[in-house]
Design a protein around this motif. Sequence first.
Motif, PDB file in Angstrom:
ATOM      1  N   THR A 151      -4.065 -10.549  -5.241  1.00  0.00           N
ATOM      2  CA  THR A 151      -4.815 -11.765  -5.015  1.00  0.00           C
ATOM      3  C   THR A 151      -5.056 -11.979  -3.528  1.00  0.00           C
ATOM      4  O   THR A 151      -4.348 -11.458  -2.677  1.00  0.00           O
ATOM      5  N   ALA A 152      -6.058 -12.794  -3.249  1.00  0.00           N
ATOM      6  CA  ALA A 152      -6.304 -13.312  -1.910  1.00  0.00           C
ATOM      7  C   ALA A 152      -5.930 -14.790  -1.917  1.00  0.00           C
ATOM      8  O   ALA A 152      -5.488 -15.329  -2.925  1.00  0.00           O
ATOM      9  N   GLY A 153      -6.096 -15.436  -0.776  1.00  0.00           N
ATOM     10  CA  GLY A 153      -5.799 -16.858  -0.701  1.00  0.00           C
ATOM     11  C   GLY A 153      -4.342 -17.126  -0.387  1.00  0.00           C
ATOM     12  O   GLY A 153      -3.612 -16.259   0.106  1.00  0.00           O
ATOM     13  N   THR A 154      -3.902 -18.338  -0.703  1.00  0.00           N
ATOM     14  CA  THR A 154      -2.533 -18.774  -0.429  1.00  0.00           C
ATOM     15  C   THR A 154      -1.991 -19.489  -1.656  1.00  0.00           C
ATOM     16  O   THR A 154      -2.630 -20.395  -2.183  1.00  0.00           O
ATOM     17  N   HIS A 155      -0.824 -19.060  -2.132  1.00  0.00           N
ATOM     18  CA  HIS A 155      -0.182 -19.671  -3.290  1.00  0.00           C
ATOM     19  C   HIS A 155       1.017 -20.476  -2.807  1.00  0.00           C
ATOM     20  O   HIS A 155       1.987 -19.891  -2.302  1.00  0.00           O
ATOM     21  N   ALA A 156       0.969 -21.772  -2.957  1.00  0.00           N
ATOM     22  CA  ALA A 156       2.108 -22.624  -2.605  1.00  0.00           C
ATOM     23  C   ALA A 156       2.609 -22.318  -1.197  1.00  0.00           C
ATOM     24  O   ALA A 156       3.804 -22.221  -0.956  1.00  0.00           O
ATOM     25  N   GLY A 157       1.677 -22.133  -0.264  1.00  0.00           N
ATOM     26  CA  GLY A 157       2.037 -21.881   1.119  1.00  0.00           C
ATOM     27  C   GLY A 157       2.323 -20.434   1.451  1.00  0.00           C
ATOM     28  O   GLY A 157       2.636 -20.115   2.612  1.00  0.00           O
ATOM     29  N   VAL A 158       2.237 -19.533   0.486  1.00  0.00           N
ATOM     30  CA  VAL A 158       2.515 -18.109   0.707  1.00  0.00           C
ATOM     31  C   VAL A 158       1.189 -17.361   0.793  1.00  0.00           C
ATOM     32  O   VAL A 158       0.467 -17.227  -0.206  1.00  0.00           O
ATOM     33  N   GLU A 159       0.853 -16.871   1.987  1.00  0.00           N
ATOM     34  CA  GLU A 159      -0.383 -16.111   2.173  1.00  0.00           C
ATOM     35  C   GLU A 159      -0.301 -14.799   1.414  1.00  0.00           C
ATOM     36  O   GLU A 159       0.713 -14.098   1.450  1.00  0.00           O
ATOM     37  N   GLN A 160      -1.393 -14.455   0.732  1.00  0.00           N
ATOM     38  CA  GLN A 160      -1.423 -13.256  -0.095  1.00  0.00           C
ATOM     39  C   GLN A 160      -1.953 -12.042   0.669  1.00  0.00           C
ATOM     40  O   GLN A 160      -2.769 -12.174   1.580  1.00  0.00           O
ATOM     41  N   ALA A 161      -1.494 -10.873   0.256  1.00  0.00           N
ATOM     42  CA  ALA A 161      -1.809  -9.640   0.980  1.00  0.00           C
ATOM     43  C   ALA A 161      -3.239  -9.180   0.768  1.00  0.00           C
ATOM     44  O   ALA A 161      -3.818  -8.523   1.642  1.00  0.00           O
ATOM     45  N   GLY A 162      -3.827  -9.491  -0.417  1.00  0.00           N
ATOM     46  CA  GLY A 162      -5.121  -8.876  -0.706  1.00  0.00           C
ATOM     47  C   GLY A 162      -4.956  -7.369  -0.773  1.00  0.00           C
ATOM     48  O   GLY A 162      -4.006  -6.840  -1.334  1.00  0.00           O
ATOM     49  N   HIS A 163      -5.921  -6.634  -0.186  1.00  0.00           N
ATOM     50  CA  HIS A 163      -5.840  -5.179  -0.061  1.00  0.00           C
ATOM     51  C   HIS A 163      -5.541  -4.481  -1.391  1.00  0.00           C
ATOM     52  O   HIS A 163      -4.698  -3.584  -1.463  1.00  0.00           O
ATOM     53  N   SER A 164      -6.237  -4.916  -2.440  1.00  0.00           N
ATOM     54  CA  SER A 164      -6.187  -4.163  -3.690  1.00  0.00           C
ATOM     55  C   SER A 164      -6.552  -2.710  -3.381  1.00  0.00           C
ATOM     56  O   SER A 164      -7.383  -2.436  -2.503  1.00  0.00           O
ATOM     57  N   ILE A 165      -5.929  -1.785  -4.123  1.00  0.00           N
ATOM     58  CA  ILE A 165      -6.063  -0.384  -3.730  1.00  0.00           C
ATOM     59  C   ILE A 165      -6.104   0.513  -4.965  1.00  0.00           C
ATOM     60  O   ILE A 165      -5.438   0.245  -5.965  1.00  0.00           O
ATOM     61  N   ALA A 166      -6.920   1.545  -4.892  1.00  0.00           N
ATOM     62  CA  ALA A 166      -7.002   2.570  -5.929  1.00  0.00           C
ATOM     63  C   ALA A 166      -6.619   3.899  -5.307  1.00  0.00           C
ATOM     64  O   ALA A 166      -7.143   4.280  -4.255  1.00  0.00           O
ATOM     65  N   VAL A 167      -5.696   4.612  -5.947  1.00  0.00           N
ATOM     66  CA  VAL A 167      -5.132   5.840  -5.396  1.00  0.00           C
ATOM     67  C   VAL A 167      -5.235   6.940  -6.435  1.00  0.00           C
ATOM     68  O   VAL A 167      -5.012   6.702  -7.631  1.00  0.00           O
ATOM     69  N   THR A 194       0.824  -1.211   0.000  1.00  0.00           N
ATOM     70  CA  THR A 194       0.000   0.000   0.000  1.00  0.00           C
ATOM     71  C   THR A 194       0.857   1.260   0.000  1.00  0.00           C
ATOM     72  O   THR A 194       0.508   2.257  -0.637  1.00  0.00           O
ATOM     73  N   LEU A 195       1.994   1.224   0.696  1.00  0.00           N
ATOM     74  CA  LEU A 195       2.899   2.383   0.710  1.00  0.00           C
ATOM     75  C   LEU A 195       3.425   2.675  -0.687  1.00  0.00           C
ATOM     76  O   LEU A 195       3.406   3.832  -1.152  1.00  0.00           O
ATOM     77  N   LEU A 196       3.897   1.653  -1.381  1.00  0.00           N
ATOM     78  CA  LEU A 196       4.473   1.859  -2.704  1.00  0.00           C
ATOM     79  C   LEU A 196       3.418   2.281  -3.719  1.00  0.00           C
ATOM     80  O   LEU A 196       3.697   3.092  -4.613  1.00  0.00           O
ATOM     81  N   ALA A 197       2.209   1.744  -3.611  1.00  0.00           N
ATOM     82  CA  ALA A 197       1.139   2.164  -4.521  1.00  0.00           C
ATOM     83  C   ALA A 197       0.854   3.654  -4.367  1.00  0.00           C
ATOM     84  O   ALA A 197       0.706   4.382  -5.362  1.00  0.00           O
ATOM     85  N   ARG A 198       0.798   4.127  -3.130  1.00  0.00           N
ATOM     86  CA  ARG A 198       0.564   5.553  -2.900  1.00  0.00           C
ATOM     87  C   ARG A 198       1.763   6.395  -3.360  1.00  0.00           C
ATOM     88  O   ARG A 198       1.591   7.476  -3.929  1.00  0.00           O
ATOM     89  N   ALA A 199       2.966   5.888  -3.120  1.00  0.00           N
ATOM     90  CA  ALA A 199       4.154   6.634  -3.548  1.00  0.00           C
ATOM     91  C   ALA A 199       4.200   6.790  -5.056  1.00  0.00           C
ATOM     92  O   ALA A 199       4.504   7.878  -5.577  1.00  0.00           O
ATOM     93  N   ARG A 200       3.907   5.703  -5.800  1.00  0.00           N
ATOM     94  CA  ARG A 200       3.923   5.800  -7.258  1.00  0.00           C
ATOM     95  C   ARG A 200       2.860   6.785  -7.747  1.00  0.00           C
ATOM     96  O   ARG A 200       3.070   7.483  -8.745  1.00  0.00           O
ATOM     97  N   ALA A 201       1.716   6.865  -7.063  1.00  0.00           N
ATOM     98  CA  ALA A 201       0.680   7.830  -7.448  1.00  0.00           C
ATOM     99  C   ALA A 201       1.154   9.257  -7.201  1.00  0.00           C
ATOM    100  O   ALA A 201       1.020  10.124  -8.075  1.00  0.00           O
ATOM    101  N   VAL A 202       1.710   9.513  -6.031  1.00  0.00           N
ATOM    102  CA  VAL A 202       2.117  10.880  -5.666  1.00  0.00           C
ATOM    103  C   VAL A 202       3.240  11.360  -6.563  1.00  0.00           C
ATOM    104  O   VAL A 202       3.198  12.475  -7.116  1.00  0.00           O
ATOM    105  N   GLU A 203       4.284  10.550  -6.725  1.00  0.00           N
ATOM    106  CA  GLU A 203       5.461  11.036  -7.441  1.00  0.00           C
ATOM    107  C   GLU A 203       5.202  11.184  -8.936  1.00  0.00           C
ATOM    108  O   GLU A 203       5.870  11.982  -9.607  1.00  0.00           O
TER     109      GLU A 203
END
Length: 282
Positions: free
Chosen positions: A216-232, A197-206
């Motif tokens: 994505t949500a869920g878990t890929h090969a044991g790696v839990e996904q962040a979710g939290h899709s964001i529009a800035v 979320t920090l980098l998404a906002r930074a790319r928008a501002v700069e």
Amino acid sequence: MRASLIQIAVDQDEPVDSRRARVAALVREQRGADLVVLPELWPTGAFAYESFAEEAEPLDGPTFAALAPAARDAGVFLHAGSIVERAPAAPEGRPDGHSDGGPDREVLYNTSLVISPEGVLVRTYRKIHRFGFDKGEATLMSAGSQITTAAAAGAVLGLATCYDLRFPELFRSLVDAGADVLAVPAGWPARRREHWTLLARARAVENQSYVLACGTAGTHAGVEQAGHSIAVDPWGEVLGEAGNGEEVLTVDLDITRVAKTRSQFPALKDRRLGLPAPDGIA
């Protein structure tokens, strides 16, 4: 522009063809949107490295075949996230310089597809920055080499994927190429969600651009996904943010606001490029 980000839950136990059909149905439900964005490598899972070769497909393969009619039925521009693309190697071997290529060898790319409301593939983007630090994607896939934009619904999309988000020079190149909306599908791990979320906002501002970052949500090969899709928006204000599970995040963008922001606060024109390298450490 009305944009819908479909945050897909990827379950490795769900057959890939079933997930394609389910996602196509979700796309059809977005009639009334102008642009729909899907996550990175949702057919396979971004961390399911052992499946990459088996699930690789050509640009006109089963993912495109499932989603092109869905985009047409919904009447939307569809950023279909990315697939594991299987492509012929360049004549000189792998374009990223790996030594295991050859004139007859196929290579893999992490490739995004942009589909028009008529169901036509209008643009592709091969991910430039591969994640893994000499493991995983970084060794299994070749690197893209093209800055890529796509005209869609009155905007110019700048195309980037997941780990690309950490490389601001790519996004400045996209802005220089005319982008006013930066579309970033991802399979971002939950343990680094704050970076997402920090980098998404930074790319928008700069870049004084909209950012549509779809994970994505869920878990890929044991790696839990962040979710939290964001529009800035171009000032870094969050227009909407998803939670942890499968969800559709819909936001309205005023594309004219990009030019207004850049006019009201013209920081981009103050860039100083081509400065000489330092002579040494003082």
